[in-house]
Design an enzyme around this catalytic site. Structure first.
Site, mmCIF file in Angstrom:
data_model
loop_
_atom_site.group_PDB
_atom_site.id
_atom_site.type_symbol
_atom_site.label_atom_id
_atom_site.label_comp_id
_atom_site.label_asym_id
_atom_site.label_seq_id
_atom_site.Cartn_x
_atom_site.Cartn_y
_atom_site.Cartn_z
ATOM 1 N N LYS A 1 -9.176 2.278 -7.125
ATOM 2 C CA LYS A 1 -9.021 0.852 -7.507
ATOM 3 C C LYS A 1 -10.667 0.850 -8.100
ATOM 4 O O LYS A 1 -11.487 1.282 -8.823
ATOM 5 C CB LYS A 1 -8.525 -0.137 -6.656
ATOM 6 C CG LYS A 1 -7.222 -0.220 -6.546
ATOM 7 C CD LYS A 1 -6.796 -1.265 -5.618
ATOM 8 C CE LYS A 1 -4.420 -0.740 -6.104
ATOM 9 N NZ LYS A 1 -4.073 -1.290 -4.980
ATOM 10 N N SER B 1 -3.578 -8.580 -1.664
ATOM 11 C CA SER B 1 -3.687 -7.920 -3.574
ATOM 12 C C SER B 1 -2.804 -9.132 -4.617
ATOM 13 O O SER B 1 -3.538 -8.705 -5.896
ATOM 14 C CB SER B 1 -1.652 -6.900 -3.190
ATOM 15 O OG SER B 1 -1.269 -6.873 -3.247
ATOM 16 N N HIS C 1 -8.455 -3.191 -1.787
ATOM 17 C CA HIS C 1 -9.008 -4.125 -2.508
ATOM 18 C C HIS C 1 -9.901 -4.743 -2.221
ATOM 19 O O HIS C 1 -11.073 -5.450 -2.794
ATOM 20 C CB HIS C 1 -8.044 -5.100 -2.972
ATOM 21 C CG HIS C 1 -7.155 -5.153 -3.987
ATOM 22 N ND1 HIS C 1 -7.294 -5.059 -5.349
ATOM 23 C CD2 HIS C 1 -5.565 -5.098 -3.466
ATOM 24 C CE1 HIS C 1 -5.730 -4.538 -5.416
ATOM 25 N NE2 HIS C 1 -5.313 -4.970 -5.066
#
Ligand SMILES: *Cc1c(COP(=O)(O)O)cnc(C)c1O
Length: 386
Positions: A234, A175, A203
């Site tokens: 996200k 990250s 991610h």
């Protein structure tokens, strides 16, 4: 009581402050009253402000109200929770899925459930804080291997063959550095040492793989990673975390995972927005193409300025500066110049590895990216960046 500690943090340039955003997470936002180019949101595909997600959430709210009223095992499982879990399992190519209230609570709920007394955990040194906290909550023996060093992980596993269960856990995309974990080698390692492999795709979901299914698809390892964990907060522009795995693992989590059992479930409207996000992800590959096009344009620009972006391979692009004080100064100067990207300092990253962590979004225009490159060029010329 905490004054001294706070002034210590100030002195070390580690004091953190909240910036207030007064608009949606678009490429440009109003933050602390100033209009700026946003380059630190994880809203990679622009879905957080997408009309389809707004619509889906509003109509679910009209039907179900807002709060879910109870935890999942009480009365808090709506048909939308069930539908979203079905969709996540299908998307990830797994038998079953389970929602958590956030990615953080997924990791702190899954890890202690899967690895407990008499078990061992092998964890990458740069894993996300929620994995570290999950390890701390578990009663297993925790061993940390050097970042992406599979040989080191193997030497640890060799010494722990008497453990009841072995769990290897890694971020799929790291990250703070934006590099990708060596999943193919970790799969071989898990198979060789009869270990459970868990990958945190916070991610990579929506970002990596032909269909945006994450690292497993990126490496063509379908069916060989036991637990895929991820977040809807996200690239999916919503909120909530999840695990996908075979049905036994999911049933086991439903029965034993404390963050799942002892917390009120997500509002149904949040599930509706997540389902809408999956619909878009599965029908509009152009969004992902634009994300990567922007990412490459940005990285090429920074590289032509000879700016150090570490080992970034993804839309997470760290500008490594080193000292906290310098990094904070650079971030403040960036903000004055109209670019919003935060300084990431210890303990989030190692001492001496402070950075401006930038992220690129599909919704940035070419002009936005060029403006960002120009601003970083100014910082470089003015000596804020080495
Ligand atoms: C953001 C993040 C999480 C936590 O997810 P949230 O939904 O924000 O709680 C977990 N793991 C990694 C690698 C992350 O980057």
């Amino acid at each position: 009581m905490f004054e001294q500690e706070l002034s210590q943090l100030e002195k070390k340039h580690l004091f953190r402050k909240l910036a207030i955003v007064e608009s949606a997470q678009g490429p440009r936002v109003t933050a602390n009253g100033k209009s700026v180019l946003l380059m630190c949101s994880n809203n990679y595909l622009g879905l957080a402000e997408h009309p389809a997600l707004r619509e889906a959430a509003c109509s679910a709210m009209k039907r179900y109200g807002f709060g879910s009223g109870a935890s999942r095992l009480v009365s808090g499982t709506s048909e939308l929770h069930q539908e979203l879990e079905r969709r996540l399992a299908q998307f990830k190519g797994a038998e079953a899925a389970l929602l958590f209230n956030s990615g953080y609570s997924a990791n702190t709920g899954i890890i202690p459930a899967v690895a407990s007394e008499g078990d061992m955990i092998v964890s990458d040194s740069l894993n996300h804080a929620s994995i570290i906290d999950g390890c701390r909550l578990s009663k297993a023996a925790v061993h940390v291997y050097q970042h992406k060093n599979v040989g080191h992980a193997e030497s640890i596993l060799k010494k722990c063959m008497n453990a009841r269960r072995r769990l290897i856990v890694t971020d799929g995309v790291f990250s703070m550095d934006g590099d990708i974990a060596p999943i193919p080698d970790l799969v071989s390692l898990a198979e060789k040492y009869d270990a459970v492999l868990m990958v945190d795709d916070a991610h990579s979901t929506g970002v990596l793989g032909k269909q945006g299914r994450g690292t497993v698809e990126h490496f063509g390892l379908e069916g060989r990673v036991h637990i895929q964990m991820g977040t809807l907060s996200k690239a999916l522009g919503s909120s909530g975390g999840y695990a996908t795995a075979n049905k036994n693992v999911i049933d086991y989590l439903i029965n034993t995972s404390r963050s799942f059992i002892y917390s009120t479930s997500l509002p149904p409207a949040v599930c509706a927005a997540s389902i809408a996000a999956l619909d878009i992800l599965q029908t509009d590959p152009d969004l992902r193409k634009r994300l990567w096009k922007n990412r490459n344009r940005f990285v090429n620009g920074l590289e032509s300025l000879d700016i150090d972006i570490g080992d970034s391979e993804t839309p997470i692009v760290p500008i490594i500066i080193g000292e906290s004080q310098k990094t904070l100064k650079a971030a403040n100067h960036l903000f004055d110049l109209g670019l919003y990207a935060t300084a990431i300092r210890p303990p989030t990253v190692a001492e001496g590895r402070a950075r401006i962590r930038t992220t690129v979004m599909a919704t940035h225009t070419d002009e936005d990216i060029d403006q960002a490159i120009e601003i970083f060029g100014m910082l470089k010329r003015e000596g804020y960046i080495l």
